[in-house]
Motif scaffolding. Sequence first.
Motif, PDB file in Angstrom:
ATOM      1  N   VAL A 253       5.657   2.184  -8.197  1.00  0.00           N
ATOM      2  CA  VAL A 253       6.085   2.976  -7.060  1.00  0.00           C
ATOM      3  C   VAL A 253       7.434   3.593  -7.402  1.00  0.00           C
ATOM      4  CG1 VAL A 253       6.724   2.932  -4.627  1.00  0.00           C
ATOM      5  CG2 VAL A 253       4.862   1.504  -5.443  1.00  0.00           C
ATOM      6  N   LEU A 254       7.512   4.898  -7.313  1.00  0.00           N
ATOM      7  CA  LEU A 254       8.768   5.594  -7.568  1.00  0.00           C
ATOM      8  C   LEU A 254       9.466   5.834  -6.243  1.00  0.00           C
ATOM      9  CD1 LEU A 254       7.543   8.242 -10.146  1.00  0.00           C
ATOM     10  CD2 LEU A 254       8.598   6.040 -10.595  1.00  0.00           C
TER      11      LEU A 254
ATOM     12  N   GLY B 110      -9.008  -0.371  -9.518  1.00  0.00           N
ATOM     13  CA  GLY B 110      -9.118  -0.881 -10.883  1.00  0.00           C
ATOM     14  C   GLY B 110      -8.364  -0.003 -11.880  1.00  0.00           C
ATOM     15  N   ALA B 111      -8.472   1.312 -11.731  1.00  0.00           N
ATOM     16  CA  ALA B 111      -7.775   2.236 -12.636  1.00  0.00           C
ATOM     17  C   ALA B 111      -6.264   2.116 -12.474  1.00  0.00           C
ATOM     18  CB  ALA B 111      -8.226   3.668 -12.366  1.00  0.00           C
ATOM     19  N   MET B 112      -5.787   1.945 -11.248  1.00  0.00           N
ATOM     20  CA  MET B 112      -4.342   1.820 -11.010  1.00  0.00           C
ATOM     21  C   MET B 112      -3.813   0.518 -11.623  1.00  0.00           C
ATOM     22  SD  MET B 112      -3.467   4.563  -9.537  1.00  0.00           S
ATOM     23  CE  MET B 112      -1.940   4.371  -8.698  1.00  0.00           C
TER      24      MET B 112
ATOM     25  N   VAL C  16       0.857  -1.179   0.000  1.00  0.00           N
ATOM     26  CA  VAL C  16       0.000   0.000   0.000  1.00  0.00           C
ATOM     27  C   VAL C  16       0.891   1.226   0.000  1.00  0.00           C
ATOM     28  CG1 VAL C  16      -1.757   1.253   1.275  1.00  0.00           C
ATOM     29  CG2 VAL C  16      -1.809  -1.230   1.223  1.00  0.00           C
ATOM     30  N   SER C  17       0.680   2.111  -0.968  1.00  0.00           N
ATOM     31  CA  SER C  17       1.455   3.345  -1.061  1.00  0.00           C
ATOM     32  C   SER C  17       0.513   4.498  -1.362  1.00  0.00           C
ATOM     33  CB  SER C  17       2.493   3.240  -2.177  1.00  0.00           C
ATOM     34  OG  SER C  17       3.386   2.193  -1.922  1.00  0.00           O
ATOM     35  N   GLU C  18       0.932   5.679  -0.956  1.00  0.00           N
ATOM     36  CA  GLU C  18       0.139   6.867  -1.253  1.00  0.00           C
ATOM     37  C   GLU C  18       0.272   7.213  -2.724  1.00  0.00           C
ATOM     38  OE1 GLU C  18       0.793  10.246   1.222  1.00  0.00           O
ATOM     39  OE2 GLU C  18       0.897   9.035   3.023  1.00  0.00           O
TER      40      GLU C  18
END
Length: 120
Positions: A47-48, A38-40, A3-5
């Motif tokens: 993740v950068l 779903g869009a992601m 989980v990332s912002e």
Amino acid sequence: VKVSEVEGVRVVLQDGAAHAVDSSDMAFRICMASAIRGAMKQARATVLEPVMSVEIDCPADFQGSVVAGINRRMGLIQSSDVNDDGSGVKVLAEVPLANMFGYSTELRSGTQGKGEFTME
């Protein structure tokens, strides 16, 4: 699943029907969260992480252990140059910032206190 912002994304809800029985603020939040997930997935988001340019100066005798230490930290060696008299080495690398924590202690231990580094 990590989980990332997510930053720099604006979401607008264009349409929604309200029903007396099953509509609530929480129901709309859950629906929006599902749509964003779903869009992601469709966008194949990654993740950068910050990658730092690292310059390490050490005696030539310790070049192998310094390069091995950078490789252990998932660094990418850009160059490795021996100075004019052959006594020292300058290693330039790119390393993820998260992997650099504790490196100063490792470098000092691996070079008998003679290695130093800068990070930008």
